[in-house]
Design a protein around this motif. Structure first.
Motif, PDB file in Angstrom:
ATOM      1  N   GLY A   1       4.497  18.568   8.056  1.00 48.28           N
ATOM      2  CA  GLY A   1       5.393  17.714   7.304  1.00 48.28           C
ATOM      3  C   GLY A   1       4.599  16.771   6.424  1.00 48.28           C
ATOM      4  N   LYS A   2       5.237  16.304   5.368  1.00 50.66           N
ATOM      5  CA  LYS A   2       4.559  15.389   4.447  1.00 50.66           C
ATOM      6  C   LYS A   2       5.528  14.283   4.062  1.00 50.66           C
ATOM      7  CE  LYS A   2       2.065  17.137   1.159  1.00 50.66           C
ATOM      8  NZ  LYS A   2       1.611  17.747  -0.110  1.00 50.66           N
ATOM      9  N   MET A   3       5.018  13.046   4.112  1.00 49.49           N
ATOM     10  CA  MET A   3       5.803  11.884   3.712  1.00 49.49           C
ATOM     11  C   MET A   3       4.969  11.031   2.777  1.00 49.49           C
ATOM     12  SD  MET A   3       7.375  10.656   7.390  1.00 49.49           S
ATOM     13  CE  MET A   3       5.817  10.496   8.254  1.00 49.49           C
ATOM     14  N   VAL A   4       5.646  10.301   1.910  1.00 47.68           N
ATOM     15  CA  VAL A   4       4.997   9.230   1.155  1.00 47.68           C
ATOM     16  C   VAL A   4       5.512   7.941   1.781  1.00 47.68           C
ATOM     17  CG1 VAL A   4       4.786   8.063  -1.076  1.00 47.68           C
ATOM     18  CG2 VAL A   4       4.718  10.563  -0.958  1.00 47.68           C
ATOM     19  N   VAL A   5       4.571   7.065   2.146  1.00 51.82           N
ATOM     20  CA  VAL A   5       4.912   5.848   2.876  1.00 51.82           C
ATOM     21  C   VAL A   5       4.490   4.631   2.055  1.00 51.82           C
ATOM     22  CG1 VAL A   5       4.633   4.586   5.050  1.00 51.82           C
ATOM     23  CG2 VAL A   5       4.509   7.100   5.041  1.00 51.82           C
ATOM     24  N   LEU A   6       5.426   3.696   1.911  1.00 50.49           N
ATOM     25  CA  LEU A   6       5.155   2.411   1.255  1.00 50.49           C
ATOM     26  C   LEU A   6       5.103   1.353   2.345  1.00 50.49           C
ATOM     27  CD1 LEU A   6       5.043   0.446  -1.205  1.00 50.49           C
ATOM     28  CD2 LEU A   6       7.530   0.410  -1.104  1.00 50.49           C
ATOM     29  N   LEU A   7       4.005   0.625   2.403  1.00 50.72           N
ATOM     30  CA  LEU A   7       3.830  -0.490   3.340  1.00 50.72           C
ATOM     31  C   LEU A   7       3.891  -1.790   2.566  1.00 50.72           C
ATOM     32  CD1 LEU A   7       0.604   0.505   5.314  1.00 50.72           C
ATOM     33  CD2 LEU A   7       2.955   0.717   6.112  1.00 50.72           C
ATOM     34  N   SER A   8       4.530  -2.775   3.148  1.00 52.93           N
ATOM     35  CA  SER A   8       4.503  -4.104   2.549  1.00 52.93           C
ATOM     36  C   SER A   8       4.349  -5.125   3.665  1.00 52.93           C
ATOM     37  CB  SER A   8       5.804  -4.350   1.778  1.00 52.93           C
ATOM     38  OG  SER A   8       5.799  -5.654   1.245  1.00 52.93           O
ATOM     39  N   PRO A   9       3.271  -5.892   3.655  1.00 53.98           N
ATOM     40  CA  PRO A   9       2.268  -6.097   2.611  1.00 53.98           C
ATOM     41  C   PRO A   9       1.115  -5.093   2.622  1.00 53.98           C
ATOM     42  CG  PRO A   9       1.903  -7.690   4.367  1.00 53.98           C
ATOM     43  CD  PRO A   9       3.137  -6.906   4.743  1.00 53.98           C
ATOM     44  N   GLY A  10       0.972  -4.286   3.629  1.00 58.89           N
ATOM     45  CA  GLY A  10      -0.105  -3.295   3.627  1.00 58.89           C
ATOM     46  C   GLY A  10      -1.169  -3.523   4.672  1.00 58.89           C
TER      47      GLY A  10
ATOM     48  N   HIS B   1       5.299  -3.540  14.229  1.00 56.32           N
ATOM     49  CA  HIS B   1       4.264  -4.247  13.471  1.00 56.32           C
ATOM     50  C   HIS B   1       4.962  -5.049  12.375  1.00 56.32           C
ATOM     51  CE1 HIS B   1       4.864  -1.044  10.559  1.00 56.32           C
ATOM     52  NE2 HIS B   1       4.527  -0.169  11.483  1.00 56.32           N
ATOM     53  N   PRO B   2       4.296  -6.085  11.847  1.00 58.19           N
ATOM     54  CA  PRO B   2       4.920  -6.921  10.817  1.00 58.19           C
ATOM     55  C   PRO B   2       5.163  -6.225   9.481  1.00 58.19           C
ATOM     56  CG  PRO B   2       3.132  -8.119  11.887  1.00 58.19           C
ATOM     57  CD  PRO B   2       3.050  -6.691  12.347  1.00 58.19           C
ATOM     58  N   ASP B   3       4.373  -5.205   9.135  1.00 56.27           N
ATOM     59  CA  ASP B   3       4.584  -4.525   7.853  1.00 56.27           C
ATOM     60  C   ASP B   3       5.944  -3.842   7.822  1.00 56.27           C
ATOM     61  OD1 ASP B   3       1.997  -5.197   7.121  1.00 56.27           O
ATOM     62  OD2 ASP B   3       1.521  -3.205   6.363  1.00 56.27           O
ATOM     63  N   GLU B   4       6.618  -3.986   6.703  1.00 60.57           N
ATOM     64  CA  GLU B   4       7.829  -3.229   6.428  1.00 60.57           C
ATOM     65  C   GLU B   4       7.378  -1.856   5.931  1.00 60.57           C
ATOM     66  OE1 GLU B   4      11.742  -3.890   3.585  1.00 60.57           O
ATOM     67  OE2 GLU B   4      10.071  -5.278   3.477  1.00 60.57           O
ATOM     68  N   GLU B   5       8.119  -0.793   6.280  1.00 54.53           N
ATOM     69  CA  GLU B   5       7.754   0.553   5.840  1.00 54.53           C
ATOM     70  C   GLU B   5       8.952   1.252   5.215  1.00 54.53           C
ATOM     71  OE1 GLU B   5       4.564   2.705   8.552  1.00 54.53           O
ATOM     72  OE2 GLU B   5       6.129   1.814   9.790  1.00 54.53           O
ATOM     73  N   ILE B   6       8.656   2.035   4.188  1.00 57.08           N
ATOM     74  CA  ILE B   6       9.657   2.930   3.607  1.00 57.08           C
ATOM     75  C   ILE B   6       9.020   4.316   3.595  1.00 57.08           C
ATOM     76  CG2 ILE B   6      11.019   3.529   1.580  1.00 57.08           C
ATOM     77  CD1 ILE B   6      11.027   0.495   0.903  1.00 57.08           C
ATOM     78  N   PHE B   7       9.688   5.256   4.260  1.00 59.57           N
ATOM     79  CA  PHE B   7       9.224   6.637   4.346  1.00 59.57           C
ATOM     80  C   PHE B   7      10.067   7.502   3.418  1.00 59.57           C
ATOM     81  CE2 PHE B   7       8.269   4.730   8.422  1.00 59.57           C
ATOM     82  CZ  PHE B   7       7.036   5.247   8.778  1.00 59.57           C
TER      83      PHE B   7
ATOM     84  N   ALA C   1       0.866  -1.170   0.000  1.00 60.66           N
ATOM     85  CA  ALA C   1       0.000   0.000   0.000  1.00 60.66           C
ATOM     86  C   ALA C   1       0.907   1.225   0.000  1.00 60.66           C
ATOM     87  CB  ALA C   1      -0.907   0.012   1.227  1.00 60.66           C
ATOM     88  N   ILE C   2       0.412   2.323  -0.570  1.00 61.20           N
ATOM     89  CA  ILE C   2       1.165   3.575  -0.593  1.00 61.20           C
ATOM     90  C   ILE C   2       0.211   4.685  -0.144  1.00 61.20           C
ATOM     91  CG2 ILE C   2       2.475   5.230  -1.992  1.00 61.20           C
ATOM     92  CD1 ILE C   2       2.999   2.893  -3.970  1.00 61.20           C
ATOM     93  N   PHE C   3       0.695   5.528   0.771  1.00 61.31           N
ATOM     94  CA  PHE C   3      -0.121   6.656   1.181  1.00 61.31           C
ATOM     95  C   PHE C   3       0.741   7.884   1.439  1.00 61.31           C
ATOM     96  CE2 PHE C   3       0.589   4.078   5.015  1.00 61.31           C
ATOM     97  CZ  PHE C   3       1.107   5.009   5.907  1.00 61.31           C
ATOM     98  N   GLU C   4       0.084   9.035   1.370  1.00 64.15           N
ATOM     99  CA  GLU C   4       0.703  10.301   1.733  1.00 64.15           C
ATOM    100  C   GLU C   4       0.289  10.572   3.170  1.00 64.15           C
ATOM    101  OE1 GLU C   4       0.270  13.860  -0.954  1.00 64.15           O
ATOM    102  OE2 GLU C   4      -0.903  14.539   0.787  1.00 64.15           O
TER     103      GLU C   4
END
Length: 162
Positions: free
Chosen positions: A98-107, A48-54, A31-34
């Motif tokens: 502040g603003k970030m775009v976050v990628l969650l895997s698996p979401g 949490h189990p989800d991996e995150e990239i900020f 999943a991807i969110f702002e």
């Protein structure tokens, strides 16, 4: 005439989240969110189990990754990778939103946000992201109540006994 689909938006604790790619669209692969964060906004330390990239789009953040005693700054253009089940948190330490775009895997974390957050509808009052939130008026009970069911674990300081 094709109408454009409005992205899902959620108010989660101090932040306004705009879902760009839903975990429901990807078969729960990602999943991807702002994430829009007011000054001093951000979650308590957690895992949490989800991996995150900020990816930091705007603002100055302070992150903690595994070592609560050693926070580090992340500014515009920074990328922070949070592995699965790592203790982490962030806080907007700037004077502006502040603003970030976050990628969650698996979401899966997005489903937790849906449970604890408020879905933004046409008449939903939005938080003033220019101001420091009034933490004394914030109800975090849903965040704690639903955490275990979503494999989210908060890392809070132990209370000292007298």
């Amino acid at each position: 005439m094709k109408t454009e689909k409005k992205n899902e938006e959620l108010i989660v604790l101090t932040d306004l989240i705009k879902v760009l790619v839903s975990n429901r669209e990807t078969g729960n692969e990602y999943a991807i969110f702002e994430e829009n964060v007011p000054p001093l906004g951000g979650p308590p330390p957690h895992t949490h189990p989800d991996e995150e990239i900020f990816y930091i789009v705007e603002g100055t953040f302070e992150f903690i990754l595994n070592d609560i005693q050693n926070p580090f700054k992340a500014c515009q253009g920074s990328v922070i990778h949070v592995p699965s089940n790592a203790i982490h948190t962030f806080k907007n330490v700037g004077q502006t939103p502040g603003k970030m775009v976050v990628l969650l895997s698996p979401g899966n974390l997005l489903d937790y946000f849906r449970v604890i957050g408020t879905t933004v509808e046409e008449n939903t009052p939005l938080p003033d992201l220019q101001k420091v939130p009034d933490f004394s008026k914030m109800d975090v009970s849903k965040a704690f109540e639903h955490a275990a069911a979503h494999n989210v674990h908060f890392v809070l300081p132990e209370l000292m006994e007298n």
